[in-house]
Design a protein around this motif. Structure first.
Motif, PDB file in Angstrom:
ATOM      1  N   ASP A   1      -5.793  -8.449  -1.796  1.00 54.39           N
ATOM      2  CA  ASP A   1      -5.984  -9.634  -0.972  1.00 54.39           C
ATOM      3  C   ASP A   1      -5.732  -9.228   0.479  1.00 54.39           C
ATOM      4  N   VAL A   2      -6.802  -9.118   1.254  1.00 54.11           N
ATOM      5  CA  VAL A   2      -6.672  -8.658   2.640  1.00 54.11           C
ATOM      6  C   VAL A   2      -6.754  -9.813   3.638  1.00 54.11           C
ATOM      7  N   SER A   3      -6.559 -11.031   3.169  1.00 62.79           N
ATOM      8  CA  SER A   3      -6.775 -12.195   4.038  1.00 62.79           C
ATOM      9  C   SER A   3      -5.817 -12.219   5.236  1.00 62.79           C
ATOM     10  N   TRP A   4      -4.627 -11.622   5.063  1.00 70.32           N
ATOM     11  CA  TRP A   4      -3.688 -11.569   6.181  1.00 70.32           C
ATOM     12  C   TRP A   4      -4.328 -10.940   7.424  1.00 70.32           C
ATOM     13  N   ASN A   5      -5.125  -9.908   7.212  1.00 68.28           N
ATOM     14  CA  ASN A   5      -5.767  -9.242   8.346  1.00 68.28           C
ATOM     15  C   ASN A   5      -6.635 -10.208   9.148  1.00 68.28           C
ATOM     16  N   TYR A   6      -7.361 -11.041   8.421  1.00 61.39           N
ATOM     17  CA  TYR A   6      -8.244 -11.990   9.104  1.00 61.39           C
ATOM     18  C   TYR A   6      -7.439 -13.027   9.884  1.00 61.39           C
TER      19      TYR A   6
ATOM     20  N   PRO B   1      -6.074  14.775 -13.575  1.00 62.71           N
ATOM     21  CA  PRO B   1      -6.638  13.432 -13.402  1.00 62.71           C
ATOM     22  C   PRO B   1      -6.509  12.966 -11.948  1.00 62.71           C
ATOM     23  N   ILE B   2      -7.543  12.264 -11.484  1.00 61.01           N
ATOM     24  CA  ILE B   2      -7.520  11.662 -10.145  1.00 61.01           C
ATOM     25  C   ILE B   2      -7.002  10.235 -10.304  1.00 61.01           C
ATOM     26  N   THR B   3      -5.960   9.870  -9.581  1.00 60.13           N
ATOM     27  CA  THR B   3      -5.514   8.475  -9.683  1.00 60.13           C
ATOM     28  C   THR B   3      -6.185   7.646  -8.588  1.00 60.13           C
ATOM     29  N   VAL B   4      -6.597   6.457  -8.965  1.00 56.58           N
ATOM     30  CA  VAL B   4      -7.199   5.529  -8.006  1.00 56.58           C
ATOM     31  C   VAL B   4      -6.443   4.209  -8.114  1.00 56.58           C
ATOM     32  N   THR B   5      -5.818   3.817  -7.009  1.00 52.75           N
ATOM     33  CA  THR B   5      -4.997   2.603  -7.003  1.00 52.75           C
ATOM     34  C   THR B   5      -5.384   1.749  -5.800  1.00 52.75           C
ATOM     35  N   PRO B   6      -5.088   0.455  -5.860  1.00 54.08           N
ATOM     36  CA  PRO B   6      -5.447  -0.402  -4.728  1.00 54.08           C
ATOM     37  C   PRO B   6      -4.544  -0.111  -3.528  1.00 54.08           C
ATOM     38  N   MET B   7      -4.989  -0.524  -2.336  1.00 56.68           N
ATOM     39  CA  MET B   7      -4.162  -0.360  -1.134  1.00 56.68           C
ATOM     40  C   MET B   7      -2.819  -1.061  -1.366  1.00 56.68           C
ATOM     41  N   ALA B   8      -1.740  -0.311  -1.196  1.00 55.51           N
ATOM     42  CA  ALA B   8      -0.427  -0.795  -1.626  1.00 55.51           C
ATOM     43  C   ALA B   8       0.176  -1.828  -0.684  1.00 55.51           C
ATOM     44  N   THR B   9      -0.329  -1.904   0.534  1.00 54.17           N
ATOM     45  CA  THR B   9       0.287  -2.782   1.527  1.00 54.17           C
ATOM     46  C   THR B   9      -0.039  -4.259   1.294  1.00 54.17           C
ATOM     47  N   PHE B  10      -1.070  -4.506   0.494  1.00 55.70           N
ATOM     48  CA  PHE B  10      -1.512  -5.882   0.288  1.00 55.70           C
ATOM     49  C   PHE B  10      -1.320  -6.296  -1.171  1.00 55.70           C
ATOM     50  N   PRO B  11      -1.189  -7.621  -1.410  1.00 55.84           N
ATOM     51  CA  PRO B  11      -1.079  -8.079  -2.798  1.00 55.84           C
ATOM     52  C   PRO B  11      -2.361  -7.737  -3.568  1.00 55.84           C
ATOM     53  N   VAL B  12      -2.228  -7.457  -4.847  1.00 56.46           N
ATOM     54  CA  VAL B  12      -3.394  -7.119  -5.656  1.00 56.46           C
ATOM     55  C   VAL B  12      -4.020  -8.405  -6.197  1.00 56.46           C
ATOM     56  N   VAL B  13      -5.324  -8.550  -6.031  1.00 59.66           N
ATOM     57  CA  VAL B  13      -6.039  -9.642  -6.702  1.00 59.66           C
ATOM     58  C   VAL B  13      -6.314  -9.218  -8.138  1.00 59.66           C
TER      59      VAL B  13
END
Lengths: 607, 273
Positions: free
Chosen positions: B131-136, B113-125
């Motif tokens: 939530d990548v708003s910190w970058n902005y 199985p291929i696992t697909v997970t959100p980018m771990a450095t940011f909070p998950v919406v």
């Protein structure tokens, strides 16, 4: 009821954060207006980012002979005379200044040897005219505008989907929508609203457009009393990827042909020489030798037929496939590998090299690509005042792809980015000036209540409400491809309209599940409804237009008809039904008339 | 968080790839692959298993779209261009920060199985959407492009090439995601991350820019936090040499400016980093 909703007051609300929306926002802010920008995706991801070839502007850096008159004439010719002549004039005159402004805001264009902005050739442009940044012009454009907007302190509402416009009396009063991240409603009260929401290409299955292109602006404009023009003219870009199937439709930039790429059929024939329309016979290379000289930089040579306008090239590829000379995967071969060195291709077309290597395992510096037409752009759109971009709804403006008029029956490559910059700026300036001293409009509670009920409706658990929005979208795409595609006839279009009307009935019962938080199924309910309405506008206009012109090809009326030569079809809503009017295209002013006549005369002579 | 809630028993078909369009009906006849996708928010979530029919050329984002259209209309993922241009569909595939639109399923072992997970450095919406708003917010701290008032904008292709590498950035935030200063040590208050050192490099190399961002590099961006593991360069889908070409020169500039008077003088004289 309205006080429960997150509400913002602003002078100018801009819907969309692509090239047109950001240009409009910056220009409105420069007028001193408070500006809010709303976009469905994150800032910087709008479809403008995909633009590859460049920005058309008669800077004359490569060919000093270029001027606004030449750009105007090329745009009118490419648009088969249906262009709004005032918009075409403004566009040609103002695009050089907009390109320079973009440079002053930090965009780094490729250079000439003299240290000026370099310009590349493109289909339908008689001079080398496209200011470009490799094949990533759109990325540089949007990043520059994004940085400028941030530096100006413009408020941006990201991942926010506007679904309804608000009106007080006849005038626009704001808009409402929802935050995608939590589904909460949001309302803007504004005396001016600029629609810069882009196109509608997701109503077609094979499309170069991103998920955002769901006709939201077209549909909202229609529902709120604005008019759409030229809706029959959907541009199918001749070169989309055809294989693998998962990337079918992904764009292959016209820049490949601009840099010397040639089209071949399965028999290895360079077929475009067989498809030169009489109108272009004097302005295209007579044979391969002349085309080669043009590629080598011979200023006396005429460009190769691969650089004919997009409508012509798209139909030629379809015809080769239909007559059994298609490529392995049902398109044409596009070869740059044998025309240019690998180093040159890497420098000029890096994104294309990357795209084919990663997605198709093809090295375009070694072997040909396979390409076929893909839905790319909507020439038609909201009717606007050519000077101010205001629609027939007071306070409502439109600019960029969602607006109609500039491109007529067919758009030239490179004229889209210049359109965004020129008319985004114009809309921003006009709206910014118009709202000076204006009061924030009151909002009619009943409109807001209707809107809130509409947001909740897809979650209704009534057993009759069971239409899956993904299925409906797939059906819409199948209907548009089969009945309102590139090659059209009356029977197909009539069937298409019937099918679309039945989809319109079913969209009433479209269903979403779960919570509102970042819910693609729920969001698609609104998008599909908008696309079906706009699809009907396309189909009705296409059925009524009994001729072939530009991007509109009728098998049953295969030639342009002079009687249609100055007619634009106007779509509006009356009592909830699509209504069509035949209106005259505005006449060019005398000076422009004379230019057009002289240009036509010169070409006749050349032939 | 690794409960597997969906399991189908369809055996992968033995006969290669079907030409037909992928629909639920085809699932039995086509080759299938299994994806384990993170479903949930920042507090609660789990990996959920989906079997997806595979066609030649399919990428991970196609598989996610198939699941949306056929099984889970609520499955959240960001995407726009689907051709590696916009940087929207950033996720972690088998733990590797990647663009879902550029990773072909054929790159992965069909039996696992291929696992697909959100980018771990940011909070998950939700699901694959962080939530990548910190970058902005970080972006707003950078002094924008600042040309001289009398700038003539005459410069040459070699000047363009010096800046181009950094201006290729598509803001996918994969470099931010993989950077262990942000990911493991959560130093978002102190360190701007690779993306914004790339942006400041792009501005610095603009032939007409006149701003001095050294103080920003040292204090706001915290360039000293980078300890040159080059993870960011490894994941960059645009092949930007982030560490070597963007970060190290800015580290050197900060050292020159603040910690080494001799080099500072030399640097000032040469006008170079």
């Amino acid at each position: 009821m309205t006080q429960d909703i997150e509400t913002h007051e602003t002078d100018v609300l801009v819907i969309g954060a692509g090239g047109a929306g950001l240009s409009a926002a910056i220009s409105a802010a420069e007028q001193g207006a408070d500006v809010a920008v709303v976009c469905k995706s994150l800032l910087g991801k709008a479809h403008t980012v995909m633009a590859e070839g460049g920005i058309a502007a008669s800077l004359g850096n490569v060919e000093p002979a270029d001027d606004w008159q030449a750009h105007f004439l090329d745009t009118m010719k490419g648009g088969w005379g249906l262009n709004d002549p005032t918009m075409a004039e403004i566009h040609a005159k103002e695009s050089p200044e907009r390109v320079r402004t973009l440079q002053e805001w930090g965009a780094i264009f490729d250079r000439t040897e003299d240290g000026d902005i370099h310009q590349r050739p493109f289909g339908g442009h008689r001079h080398d005219r496209l200011a470009h940044v490799g094949d990533r012009t759109g990325l540089e454009l949007i990043r520059t505008l994004q940085d400028k907007a941030v530096a100006e302190g413009i408020d941006v509402y990201q991942e926010c989907y506007v679904t309804n416009l608000l009106q007080t009396d006849d005038a626009v009063a704001g808009a409402c929508g929802f935050w995608r991240q939590d589904g909460a409603p949001i309302l803007f009260r504004a005396p001016a609203v600029i629609l810069a929401s882009g196109g509608l290409g997701k109503m077609y299955r094979i499309s170069s457009n991103s998920w955002e292109y769901t006709a939201d602006g077209h549909a909202m404009a229609l529902r709120n009393g604005a008019e759409l023009i030229d809706m029959a003219f959907v541009q199918f870009h001749p070169t989309g990827m055809v294989w693998p199937k998962s990337v079918q439709g992904t764009l292959v930039t016209e820049g490949v042909r601009g840099e010397g790429g040639i089209l071949l059929n399965a028999d290895g024939e360079r077929f475009m020489f067989d498809y030169v329309p009489t109108e272009y016979e004097g302005s295209v290379a007579a044979d391969e030798a002349e085309a080669d000289r043009w590629v080598a930089g011979d200023e006396d040579a005429r460009p190769p037929p691969e650089l004919l306008t997009r409508d012509v090239v798209a139909r030629a590829i379809l015809n080769e496939v239909a007559e059994g000379r298609g490529s392995e995967h049902g398109g044409a071969y596009l070869d740059i590998a044998n025309q240019r060195s690998a180093d040159y291709i890497m420098q000029k077309l890096p994104a294309m090299v990357h795209q084919f290597r990663e997605l198709a395992e093809i090295d375009i510096t070694e072997e040909p690509m396979q390409v076929a037409p893909t839905c790319h752009y909507m020439m038609g759109g909201i009717r606007v005042d050519p000077e101010t971009q205001e629609t027939s709804v007071p306070g409502l403006y439109a600019s960029g792809e969602v607006a109609g008029g500039l491109h007529g029956a067919n758009r030239l490559g490179g004229n889209s980015l210049s359109d965004l910059l020129v008319f985004g700026n114009r809309a921003g300036v006009a709206a910014g000036e118009a709202v000076t001293g204006a009061e924030t409009p009151q909002v009619d509670d009943s409109q807001v209540e209707r809107y809130l009920a509409g947001l909740e409706a897809p979650f209704d658990t009534d057993p009759d409400r069971g239409v899956d929005p993904f299925d409906l979208h797939a059906e819409l795409q199948a209907v548009m491809e089969e009945y309102v595609g590139i090659m059209r006839d009356e029977d197909r279009l009539s069937t298409g309209i019937e099918r679309l009307e039945s989809l319109q009935d079913r969209v009433e019962n479209v269903r979403a599940t779960g919570a509102r938080t970042y819910n693609p199924g729920w969001e698609k309910c609104f998008a599909v409804e908008n696309m079906i309405l706009a699809g009907l506008a396309v189909a009705h206009a296409a059925r009524a237009r009994e001729e072939s012109r530009g991007a509109h090809s009728r098998v049953d009326f295969p030639d342009p008809d002079e009687d249609w030569g100055n007619i634009e079809l106007t779509v509006s809503m009356r009592d909830g039904e699509i209504h069509l009017d035949r209106d005259a295209v505005p006449e060019p002013r005398d000076e422009l008339q004379e230019m057009l006549a002289a240009d036509a005369g010169l070409e006749a002579e050349a032939e | 968080m690794s409960t597997e809630t969906t399991q189908t028993t369809d055996e992968p078909a033995a006969t290669g790839v079907e030409e037909s369009q992928a629909t639920a009906e085809d699932a039995v006849s086509a080759t299938t692959m299994t994806l384990e996708i993170y479903r949930g928010d920042d507090d609660v979530g789990e990996l959920v298993e989906y079997d997806v029919p595979v066609e030649e050329g399919m990428v991970v984002l196609d598989a996610i779209h198939w699941i949306q259209a056929n099984e889970e209309p609520e499955l959240a993922v960001r995407w726009n261009c689907k051709s590696g241009r916009c940087g929207s569909c950033s996720v972690e595939i088998d733990g590797m920060p990647s663009l879902a639109c550029m990773k072909r399923l054929s790159e992965y072992d069909p039996e696992t199985p291929i696992t697909v997970t959100p980018m771990a450095t940011f909070p998950v919406v939700k699901d694959l959407v962080p939530d990548v708003s910190w970058n902005y917010e970080v972006n707003e701290t950078i002094e924008p492009f600042s040309p001289a008032e009398d700038a003539d904008f005459e410069f040459y292709q070699e000047d363009v090439e010096r800046a181009r590498e950094f201006r290729k950035c598509i803001e996918c935030f994969l470099c931010q995601d993989v950077c262990h200063v942000l990911r493991e040590h959560d130093k978002k208050e102190s360190y701007a991350g690779p993306r914004y050192l790339v942006r400041s490099a792009g501005l610095h190399f603009h032939p007409e820019d006149t701003a001095d961002r050294t103080e920003w590099m040292k204090d706001d961006a915290g360039v000293g936090f980078c300890n040159i593991t080059r993870c960011c360069s490894d994941v960059c889908p645009e092949d930007i040499e982030i560490t070597d070409n963007a970060i190290i020169p800015q580290k050197e500039r900060v050292v020159d400016e603040y910690y080494d008077p001799l080099r500072r003088l030399r640097s000032w004289l040469s006008g170079l980093w």
